[in-house]
Design an enzyme around this catalytic site. Sequence first.
Site, mmCIF file in Angstrom:
data_model
loop_
_atom_site.group_PDB
_atom_site.id
_atom_site.type_symbol
_atom_site.label_atom_id
_atom_site.label_comp_id
_atom_site.label_asym_id
_atom_site.label_seq_id
_atom_site.Cartn_x
_atom_site.Cartn_y
_atom_site.Cartn_z
ATOM 1 C CG HIS A 70 -1.671 -1.191 1.518
ATOM 2 N ND1 HIS A 70 -2.277 -1.444 2.711
ATOM 3 C CD2 HIS A 70 -1.983 -2.255 0.703
ATOM 4 C CE1 HIS A 70 -2.922 -2.611 2.654
ATOM 5 N NE2 HIS A 70 -2.751 -3.117 1.444
ATOM 6 C CE1 TYR A 133 0.568 0.887 10.821
ATOM 7 C CE2 TYR A 133 0.239 2.957 9.661
ATOM 8 C CZ TYR A 133 -0.229 1.720 10.075
ATOM 9 O OH TYR A 133 -1.491 1.326 9.738
#
Length: 472
Positions: A70, A133
């Site tokens: 992605h 993240y």
Amino acid sequence: VTEYGKALAPTETPIPGLVIWDLPVHGDSRGWFKENWQRKKMTAAGLADFGPVQNNISFNDAVGTTRGIHAEPWDKWVSVATGRIFGAWVDLREGPSFGAVFTAELDPSKAIFVPRGVGNSYQTLEPDTAYTYLVNDHWSPEAQYTFLNLADETAAIAWPIPLDQAELSAKDAAHPRLADVTPVPPKKVLVLGAGGQLGRALRAEFGEAPYIEYADRAELDLTAPGLDTARHWRDYDVIINAAAYTAVDRAETAEGRVDAWAANVTGVGALARVAAANGITLVHVSSDYVFDGTKPGAYAEDDPMAPLGVYGQSKAAGDAVVATVPRHYIVRTSWVIGEGGNFVRTMASLAERGIDPTVVGDQVGRLTFTTDLARGIRHLLDTRAAYGVYNLTGTGDPTSWAEVARRVFELTGHDPARVTPVSTDDYFASAAGPVAPRPRNSVLETAKIEATGFTPADAGTSLSAYLQERSA
Ligand SMILES: NC(=O)c1ccc[n+]([C@@H]2O[C@H](COP(=O)([O-])OP(=O)(O)OC[C@H]3O[C@@H](n4cnc5c(N)ncnc54)[C@H](OP(=O)(O)O)[C@@H]3O)[C@@H](O)[C@H]2O)c1
């Protein structure tokens, strides 16, 4: 097992902007501790000051859990809190590095900065792996993702656990091959004040592209409320502000003062907040009018501001505000000539119509042609020159307005003696209505921008070319 005590250190990868980091992890009998993101130390070591706003964690039970590929419309700072992954990144951005691949194993002592548009994927190598993240935009259902198939033959990622034995979602298995991926376009550039003299030259310089947006006052008014939500600002990399209240004399009236401050200070303040909050580079155009003109020589960028009139004061205040934006270029210019009504055109027209003008002979400066100004702005952006203030004007011997007028007469085949120089005091004594005080010396020193590799055009040469073009 995670290696302890590494020094914080970045390593470039074959994908531009994708940088893998060693993180110091401190371990003892209790376990370990790390600073997973530390803005001050990491930016000092070279990490982009990317302004994260959200922290996500995905927990993966089984070995071989595979997610991706992605590319998201924001930057990411990826690491693992526990466990270990095989990471694979594919550049899906428009440009020569489209399709470039990088793979690496990450454990808690590694992190990777993934720029917007680079496809991200991983496979877990240990059970109970927590992948974490930080991102610099809030997730939203409107966010445009770009996907690549995990099994793409061109990227040919060597998954440690073959995909037919891995845990992956049906969605991820259905993503397109590289040949069918639409590359991610760059972040946008917005030019404000596109209807003005400089705005039109910026359009000619930067041209038309899907990621360049031009807004005139009707499309984006700096004084309108809600500037902070007028665009999805996270999609923008650069704003060039060529919009300004520029009616120098009208600014001396009661209404003009309000309008000048609304656009040049309050509006610029709102723009500065947008730029600072979204990591946008703000290019702002300023003026010789921030100085009082009493300096004997040319003005340097760091000379103290001492504006005389309302317009100059509003421009000076705008400069002070823009200087607080982390990524800013303040481009100070003088005596701007471009498309539309301006001094050179007025003089050429008087010459042709047989009118003999009286022109101020004791204000000294240098003409700046908007083509040159636009070229210089592009140069600062393209070369990523150090942020700050830059003077940018035409070069050559400074002249008075009367001398410019005489030269215009001469170049258009008329007798320059028809121009009569007058003093500023005499000229304005006879003026009807309020007149702004003007600096006697408008000369700006251009050494700083020249040191970045930009050569401003000679004002006299540009004037001849401009008049030739006008008559052609
Ligand atoms: N001209 C000079 O000699 C000179 C000298 C030194 C520095 N500068 C600086 O150079 C820059 C460009 O000047 P220029 O000569 O290109 O001026 P310009 O031709 O007057 O263009 C300024 C543009 O800004 C627009 N504008 C005004 N208020 C606005 C607002 N609130 N929101 C959005 N747009 C607005 C104007 O639209 P409207 O026409 O609809 O008002 C106009 O199109 C300015 O920052 C100016 O201060 C100019």
